[in-house]
Design an enzyme around this catalytic site. Structure first.
Site, PDB file in Angstrom:
ATOM      1  N   GLU A 194      39.999 -40.550 -11.246  1.00  0.00           N
ATOM      2  CA  GLU A 194      40.348 -39.233 -10.680  1.00  0.00           C
ATOM      3  C   GLU A 194      41.394 -39.404  -9.595  1.00  0.00           C
ATOM      4  O   GLU A 194      41.172 -39.138  -8.295  1.00  0.00           O
ATOM      5  CB  GLU A 194      38.920 -38.672 -10.187  1.00  0.00           C
ATOM      6  CG  GLU A 194      37.792 -38.417 -11.191  1.00  0.00           C
ATOM      7  CD  GLU A 194      36.695 -37.390 -10.555  1.00  0.00           C
ATOM      8  OE1 GLU A 194      36.564 -37.407  -9.391  1.00  0.00           O
ATOM      9  OE2 GLU A 194      35.909 -37.232 -11.242  1.00  0.00           O
ATOM     10  N   GLU A 329      33.311 -38.956 -17.938  1.00  0.00           N
ATOM     11  CA  GLU A 329      32.300 -38.395 -17.024  1.00  0.00           C
ATOM     12  C   GLU A 329      31.903 -37.061 -17.653  1.00  0.00           C
ATOM     13  O   GLU A 329      32.742 -36.344 -17.703  1.00  0.00           O
ATOM     14  CB  GLU A 329      32.713 -38.395 -15.795  1.00  0.00           C
ATOM     15  CG  GLU A 329      32.888 -39.808 -14.839  1.00  0.00           C
ATOM     16  CD  GLU A 329      33.096 -39.664 -13.287  1.00  0.00           C
ATOM     17  OE1 GLU A 329      32.642 -38.896 -12.656  1.00  0.00           O
ATOM     18  OE2 GLU A 329      33.501 -40.828 -12.859  1.00  0.00           O
TER      19      GLU A 329
HETATM   20  O1  AHR Z   1      29.758 -39.402 -10.993  1.00  0.00           O
HETATM   21  C1  AHR Z   1      29.656 -39.287  -9.717  1.00  0.00           C
HETATM   22  C2  AHR Z   1      31.173 -38.797  -9.327  1.00  0.00           C
HETATM   23  O2  AHR Z   1      31.764 -37.685  -9.898  1.00  0.00           O
HETATM   24  C3  AHR Z   1      32.242 -40.115  -9.593  1.00  0.00           C
HETATM   25  O3  AHR Z   1      32.154 -40.939  -8.764  1.00  0.00           O
HETATM   26  C4  AHR Z   1      33.573 -39.309  -9.607  1.00  0.00           C
HETATM   27  O4  AHR Z   1      34.391 -39.794 -10.314  1.00  0.00           O
HETATM   28  C5  AHR Z   1      33.147 -38.005 -10.062  1.00  0.00           C
HETATM   29  O5  AHR Z   1      33.831 -36.961  -9.126  1.00  0.00           O
END
Ligand code: AHR
Length: 525
Positions: A194, A329
Site C-alpha cells: 500500500e 489482502e
Molecule cells: O490487514 C490489515 C491492514 O490492512 C494491512 O496492514 C494493510 O496493508 C491494510 O490496510
C-alpha cells in the site's frame, strides 16, 4: 433457470429422498470445455505482526506450556496443514514498511515498537528463521514483503542475500551461525505494501522509481531457484479499490512495465480489497441480522467488478497475461469486538463469513487466467481468520471450513458452469440466490461448489453434465441455524461441515442445498 417445482415436485422428491419442497435451479456443466488452471496460490494466507496474529496465534515461544515445536504452536500447524496452505505473506501489511529484518535474527533481539497496530512493543522473537521454520512445518512457500516505505533497496538486498546466498559470504555465514547453513527458498517477493497510503503515501511515479530499484537489486541467490522456471516472482504494489485514483495507479504501473528495460521486471500486481461497506468498519461480526447479512454479501460481490476493471487495464498492456493480479489482502473487516484491544482487529467469524469466503474464491476461480494468487486477511486471530486462539484453546472458524472444503480446487482446471442464479431479496438488497463453480483436478475428478445465499429457502440443484456421465456425487455442506452462528471455544462445532450426497439420473445429478449454505461435492464419472 430457477423455477418453482409444482408439477415436477413428485419427480424431484422421488430423486432426492430428503428433499423438502425446494425450488429447482438447473446448472449445465460442460467438462469438454475446460478453462484456466486455478492456481493454488489463490488459497494463500497473510500473517502480519498485528495483534495476536503472530504472537500467541502462531508463536508462543519454546518455553510455553502450550504444545509447540521450536516455539510454534502444534495445534495451529496441524490445522493449517489440512488447508494445504500454498504461501504465507509476511511480515505485513503496514508493519512491513517499518520492519527491519536485522532486529529479528540472532540470539539477541532488539525490542521495538509496532506503531501501526496498538503501539505495543515488538519483541522480534518471531523473525526470519522462525517464519521460515513455520513455513517448513506447514509446508507453504514464503511470500516476503520487503520494506520500501522506511527501508532501502540495500537493506532488502542484504536480507535476500542473508536468506538465499549459497556462497560463503559474510551474510550467508551469519545465517549458518544462526542455525541454517542451507539457503532458504523465497518464492515470492512483495515490493512494498500500500505504497499509496500506509506504505509511504507515494504517487505512482515515485513508487515506480522505488520499485524499479528494488526489482533490480533485491536478488535471490539460491542456486536451486536461479535455474527454477518458477524463480522468485516479484509483486508490485497495485490498487486498493476502484475509481480514478486506483485505475490510474494500475495504468501507470502496467504502462511502465510494458515499456520496461532489461534491468527490471515484475511478475504480479497486487490488489487490496476488504469487504467493509464503509470506513471505519462498523458492521458487527456477531449478533447481526439478515439485513447486515445481505448488505455484507452485496458488498463482497463487488470483488468481481473490481477484478474485472483492473484486469481490463492489465489486458491493454499485457494481452498475454504474463502479469498476475495478486489479491493479497481480501476478506471482511468488521467493527472490533467490544472489549478487544484497540488496533488488534479482533472480530468473530460467522456462517456469513463462510459464505463470503466461498463467493470470493468463486470470483477468483472465474478470473483464473489473471488472478493467480490471493491472500486472505488474516490467518489467525485477526480480521477474517481461519483460526481463533485463546491461550491453549483453539477454534476453527466457518472460513477455515470453506478453505478446507475447497482444497480440491487448488491447481484444478476451471470448468465452466452455466446457470441462472435467480434472486434473493432482503429490503432494498437483491443478490444472486445461487453461485457455483466447477473444476477438474489432476486425477480427472470433477468438483462442484455451490453456494445458496438465500437464508430462508432451500434450493434443489439439478446439474446436467455434458462430456461425461456422472455415477455418484458426494461431499460436504456447511450451514448453521442462523446467519450469525459462530464457533466459540465453548461450542466449537456450531458451524461445521456435514456430509451430503447427490442423486443421479442419467447425465443429471440432483442436490438439495440448505438455506445459507456452502456445498462442495466430487463427482465420480
Ligand atoms: O490487514 C490489515 C491492514 O490492512 C494491512 O496492514 C494493510 O496493508 C491494510 O490496510
Amino acid at each position: 433457470m430457477l423455477r418453482l417445482v409444482l408439477g415436477l415436485a413428485v419427480t424431484v422428491a422421488a430423486a432426492i429422498p430428503s428433499a423438502t419442497a425446494a425450488d429447482t435451479a438447473t446448472l449445465s456443466i460442460d467438462v469438454s470445455k475446460p478453462g484456466a488452471k486455478i492456481d493454488r496460490n489463490v488459497f494463500g494466507q497473510f500473517a502480519e505482526h498485528l495483534g495476536q496474529g503472530v504472537y500467541e496465534g502462531v508463536w508462543v515461544g519454546p518455553d510455553s506450556a502450550i504444545p509447540n515445536t521450536r516455539g510454534i504452536r502444534n495445534d495451529v500447524v496441524a490445522a493449517l496443514k489440512a488447508l494445504k496452505v500454498p504461501n504465507v505473506r509476511w511480515p505485513g501489511g503496514c508493519f512491513a514498511d517499518e520492519y527491519h529484518w536485522r532486529k529479528g535474527v540472532g540470539p539477541r533481539r532488539a525490542v521495538t515498537l509496532n506503531p501501526n497496530w496498538g503501539g505495543v512493543t515488538e519483541s522480534n522473537a518471531f523473525g526470519t528463521h522462525e517464519f521460515m521454520d513455520f513455513l517448513d512445518q506447514i509446508g507453504a512457500e514464503a511470500y516476503l514483503s520487503v520494506n520500501v516505505g522506511s527501508g532501502t533497496p540495500q537493506e532488502a538486498a542484504e536480507w535476500l542475500e542473508y536468506l538465499t546466498a549459497a556462497q560463503p559470504t559474510t551474510l550467508a555465514k551469519e545465517r549458518a551461525a544462526n542455525g541454517h547453513p542451507a539457503p532458504y527458498r523465497i518464492a515470492y517477493l512483495g515490493i512494498g505494501n500500500e505504497s499509496w497510503d500506509c506504505g509511504g503515501n507515494m504517487t505512482p511515479e515515485h513508487y515506480l522509481s522505488q520499485m524499479k530499484a528494488y526489482s533490480r537489486f533485491v536478488r535471490n541467490f539460491n542456486p536451486a531457484q536461479e535455474k527454477d522456471p518458477h524463480r522468485m516472482l516479484k509483486i508490485a504494489v497495485g490498487p486498493g479499490g476502484d475509481g480514478p485514483r486506483w485505475t490510474e495507479w494500475t495504468d501507470a504501473v502496467m504502462k511502465a512495465w510494458q515499456g520496461r528495460s532489461w534491468s527490471w521486471d515484475m511478475d504480479g500486481l497486487s490488489l487490496h480489497n476488504y469487504t467493509v461497506v464503509k470506513w471505519p468498519p462498523s458492521y458487527r461480526s456477531v449478533g447481526f441480522g439478515e439485513a447486515e447479512y445481505a448488505q455484507i454479501l452485496q458488498s463482497t460481490l463487488e470483488m468481481d467488478r473490481l477484478v474485472a476493471t483492473h484486469a481490463a487495464i492489465m489486458d491493454k498492456y499485457d494481452p498475454q497475461k504474463k502479469i498476475a493480479l495478486v489479491v493479497d489482502e481480501w476478506g471482511a473487516w468488521y467493527a472490533p469486538l467490544p472489549g478487544s484491544k484497540e488496533g488488534f482487529l479482533v472480530q468473530q467469524n460467522s456462517l456469513r463469513d463462510g459464505v463470503l469466503a466461498a463467493l470470493n474464491l468463486n470470483i477468483f476461480a472465474r478470473h483464473a487466467d489473471r488472478v493467480r494468487m490471493a491472500n486472505i486477511a488474516q490467518m489467525v486471530n485477526v480480521l477474517q481468520a481461519m483460526i481463533l486462539t485463546d491461550k491453549e484453546k483453539l477454534v476453527l472458524t466457518p472460513t477455515y471450513h470453506v478453505f478446507r472444503m475447497y482444497v480440491p480446487f487448488q491447481g484444478a482446471t476451471f470448468v465452466p458452469v452455466r446457470f441462472d442464479a435467480g434472486t434473493y431479496t432482503h429490503g432494498d438488497v437483491t443478490l444472486p440466490r445461487l453461485d457455483a463453480i466447477a473444476a477438474r483436478d489432476a486425477a480427472g475428478k470433477l468438483w462442484l461448489a455451490v453456494t445458496n445465499l438465500d437464508p430462508g429457502r432451500p434450493v434443489t440443484v439439478e446439474a446436467t453434465l455434458a462430456g461425461t456421465t456422472p455415477r455418484s456425487a458426494a461431499g460436504e455442506t456447511l450451514t448453521a441455524s442462523r446467519v450469525d452462528s459462530v464457533n466459540s471455544f465453548e461450542a466449537p462445532g456450531t458451524v461445521s461441515p456435514k456430509p451430503i450426497a447427490a442423486s443421479i439420473q442419467g447425465a443429471t445429478l440432483a442436490l438439495t442445498l440448505e438455506p445459507k449454505s456452502v456445498t462442495v461435492v466430487s463427482v465420480e464419472q
